[in-house]
Design an enzyme around this catalytic site. Sequence first.
Site, mmCIF file in Angstrom:
data_model
loop_
_atom_site.group_PDB
_atom_site.id
_atom_site.type_symbol
_atom_site.label_atom_id
_atom_site.label_comp_id
_atom_site.label_asym_id
_atom_site.label_seq_id
_atom_site.Cartn_x
_atom_site.Cartn_y
_atom_site.Cartn_z
ATOM 1 C CG HIS A 51 17.834 -40.677 61.020
ATOM 2 N ND1 HIS A 51 18.620 -41.205 60.015
ATOM 3 C CD2 HIS A 51 16.581 -41.124 60.773
ATOM 4 C CE1 HIS A 51 17.870 -41.938 59.209
ATOM 5 N NE2 HIS A 51 16.618 -41.890 59.654
ATOM 6 C CD GLU A 53 23.182 -39.651 62.372
ATOM 7 O OE1 GLU A 53 23.899 -40.468 61.771
ATOM 8 O OE2 GLU A 53 22.009 -39.898 62.704
ATOM 9 C CB CYS A 81 21.608 -42.343 56.396
ATOM 10 S SG CYS A 81 20.490 -41.054 56.981
ATOM 11 C CB CYS A 84 22.124 -37.996 58.866
ATOM 12 S SG CYS A 84 20.700 -38.645 59.754
#
Length: 139
Positions: A51, A53, A81, A84
């Site tokens: 991801h 992040e 999400c 994250c």
Amino acid sequence: MEEKLMRKCLEYCFKHNYKDDLPIAAMVVKKNKIISKAINNKNIKNNVMGHAEIIVINKATKKLKRWNLNDCELYVTLKPCLMCETIIREARIENVYYLVDKLDYKKPFQKTKFNEIKNLIEEKKKYRLKLNDFFKNKR
């Protein structure tokens, strides 16, 4: 200033060809200076941690040589999400700026079950003591 930095994050997002990955870009910023940038690469690298992040936080911690990013901010094109969000909190980032909330049609993956083992009472006590000792020594 937030709008200017978000525009930079969005520009970075539009620069990349995402193939099978969700088009998300993220930046870690300290005192209005971009420390790191990243895009999603979960599918292309077959990495569940891919991801934007998480990648951008890892880059920032390496660059700053510390895990605590309490003096930094995170800019991301899509609201993070749950995974994250947890990483962001662990990194002690206080402010997160995002452009778009979650997509309406995206359903959270809810099939995982977390099951506490309840019958190992003595082992549980020993482990709790170990955790308590660890934190006592840290303080």
